[in-house]
Structures are given as C-alpha cells and as structure tokens.
Scaffold this motif. Structure first.
Motif, short mmCIF file in Angstrom:
data_model
loop_
_atom_site.label_atom_id
_atom_site.label_comp_id
_atom_site.label_asym_id
_atom_site.label_seq_id
_atom_site.Cartn_x
_atom_site.Cartn_y
_atom_site.Cartn_z
N SER A 1 -23.79 35.42 6.17
CA SER A 1 -23.39 34.07 5.80
C SER A 1 -23.95 33.04 6.74
O SER A 1 -24.41 33.37 7.84
N TYR A 2 -23.89 31.80 6.27
CA TYR A 2 -24.39 30.67 7.06
C TYR A 2 -23.45 29.49 6.84
O TYR A 2 -23.12 29.16 5.70
N ASN A 3 -23.02 28.86 7.94
CA ASN A 3 -22.17 27.66 7.87
C ASN A 3 -22.83 26.55 8.67
O ASN A 3 -23.24 26.76 9.81
N ASP B 1 -18.13 21.97 8.28
CA ASP B 1 -16.79 22.49 8.49
C ASP B 1 -16.21 23.02 7.19
O ASP B 1 -16.45 22.46 6.12
N GLU C 1 -16.61 29.16 3.61
CA GLU C 1 -17.62 29.58 2.64
C GLU C 1 -17.23 30.98 2.18
O GLU C 1 -17.11 31.89 2.98
N SER D 1 -15.80 36.03 3.78
CA SER D 1 -15.74 34.57 3.88
C SER D 1 -16.01 34.19 5.32
O SER D 1 -15.69 34.95 6.24
N SER D 2 -16.58 33.01 5.51
CA SER D 2 -16.83 32.54 6.87
C SER D 2 -16.35 31.10 6.99
O SER D 2 -16.55 30.28 6.09
N PHE D 3 -15.73 30.82 8.12
CA PHE D 3 -15.13 29.51 8.38
C PHE D 3 -15.78 28.90 9.61
O PHE D 3 -16.13 29.60 10.56
N LEU D 4 -15.90 27.57 9.59
CA LEU D 4 -16.47 26.86 10.73
C LEU D 4 -15.66 25.61 11.05
O LEU D 4 -15.29 24.85 10.14
N SER E 1 -15.66 29.69 14.84
CA SER E 1 -15.93 30.24 13.52
C SER E 1 -15.19 31.57 13.39
O SER E 1 -14.85 32.21 14.38
#
Lengths: 116, 109
Positions: B47-49, B52, B55, B61-64, B71
């Motif tokens: 993943s890429y974030n 904010d 995703e 899922s990934s959070f920023l 993250s």
C-alpha cells in the motif's frame, strides 16, 4: 508493475574471491537502480544508487572499491563484491522505480551471499 | 536524523485482526509505503499513503496521520500465509525511500 530479475539467487564463495550479481529490468528502461543489503532481522540498507552511463552514488560508509557497480545499459546493473570476506555475507537486493514521487519500488528476487 | 520505528515482532491468531504501527521522523515526507517480505524473499508492495486517512484494499488497510508522523497497517481475517515481515518505508524530500526494520508477524492456528 515492473519486472526485475536478479541473478544468482544464492552463491557461496571463498574468502578473497569476487562475486558478481546481476539485476535486469525486464519491461522498462531504468536509468536508475538501487542496491540494498539486508542482514538478518534488520532493515533494508541502501548501499548505492546505480546510474546508467555514469558513476554510482554510494551511501556513507559503503566502500566503492569493494562494491563495484556498473550500469552499462538501461536494463542491466551489476554489483561486484570484490575480495569477499565472511562479514560480507548478506542478502543483496536490487530495486527499480519508474519514477519518484510516490512510485512503488519493484525488487529483484535477492541474492543470498555466503562467504566461507 | 532519519528514523522509522516499528515493533520487532507480533503474534496473532488465524482469523483475527492485527494492527502494525509505524512512527517516523524524516527529512520531509512525500508518502509512506507498506511492503510484505516473506523470509528469504524480496519485499512486495502492499500500500501507499500520501494523504491522511485510511486506504482500504481487501483484507489489508493502511492509515496515515502526517501531523503525528504515524501510520498503521491493519490486517483482517488473518491467514497462515500472512506470516511474514511487514516493512514501513517513507519517501523523504529527496524522494529516497527510508526503510523501517520491519515487523515479523507470526500467525498461530
């Protein structure tokens, strides 16, 4: 995504000998390739940035005379570990990115080097 | 200096949910990546974030939070094949990727 081929996947060599590792970008022309080293349970450490047609850029602490990098074409970069010693035993991985600014890195399969 | 922190190891149960945290202090920020790396293999992109928020991509899922330099990667419905190391990487202002040491995730039946 980009396809990156790295060869060999593993190699065992004697102390004092040299080992060449190849990294090929199979589906796009890579002006820049990255060489990493990874010790067990540790992070990927960038060794150098290989630039097509010019000298590689080495990270601080990496001996350029020991780790020779050649990027003679847009699809091939080689890393030669010269006069290898047991402490050079590690996992070496090459990587390419299509660009900067949010583009993902694609990795070769990695090369497990064991120096005996 | 540049610094990325992740827990060294985590253990979770098959079918459960696990959250892997990553905090960073880097020279600028252009985005954050998560990669999966099985033992003896090269990392693969997850993943890429860059903004904010969360995703979501299937079970992962990934959070920023850029203001907090934080993250996390959330893995749901864990499967045995998810046993691997998970690497957090930040792209700094020079577009270089700075890598965390990785979190080894062990999944138990």
């Amino acid at each position: 995504g980009a396809v990156v081929s790295q060869h060999p996947s593993w190699v065992i060599c004697k102390s004092g000998t040299s080992v060449k590792i190849e990294c090929r970008s199979l589906d796009f022309q890579a002006t820049t390739m990255f060489w990493y080293r990874q010790f067990p349970k540790q992070s990927l450490m960038l060794m150098a940035t290989s630039n097509e047609g010019s000298k590689a850029t080495y990270e601080q602490g990496v001996e350029k005379d020991k780790f020779l990098i050649n990027h003679a074409s847009l699809t091939l970069s080689t890393l030669t570990v010269t006069s290898a010693h047991p402490e050079d035993s590690s996992f070496y991985i090459c990587s390419v990115r299509r660009g900067a600014g949010g583009t993902e890195a694609f990795f070769g399969q990695g090369t497990r080097l064991t120096v005996v | 200096g540049q610094n990325i922190d992740q827990p060294t190891e985590m253990t979770a149960t098959e079918g459960a949910i696990v959250q892997i945290n990553c905090t960073y202090q880097t020279s600028g920020f252009n985005g954050l990546f998560w990669y999966q790396q099985h033992a003896g293999e090269a990392p693969t992109f997850l993943s890429y974030n860059v903004l904010d928020g969360l995703e979501e991509k299937g079970r992962f899922s990934s959070f920023l939070s850029r203001s907090k330099g934080y993250s996390y990667l959330l893995l749901k419905e864990l499967q045995m094949k998810d046993s691997a190391s998970y690497l957090c990487a930040v792209e700094d202002s020079n577009y270089q990727l700075i890598w965390g040491a990785g979190t080894k995730l062990i999944i138990k039946p």
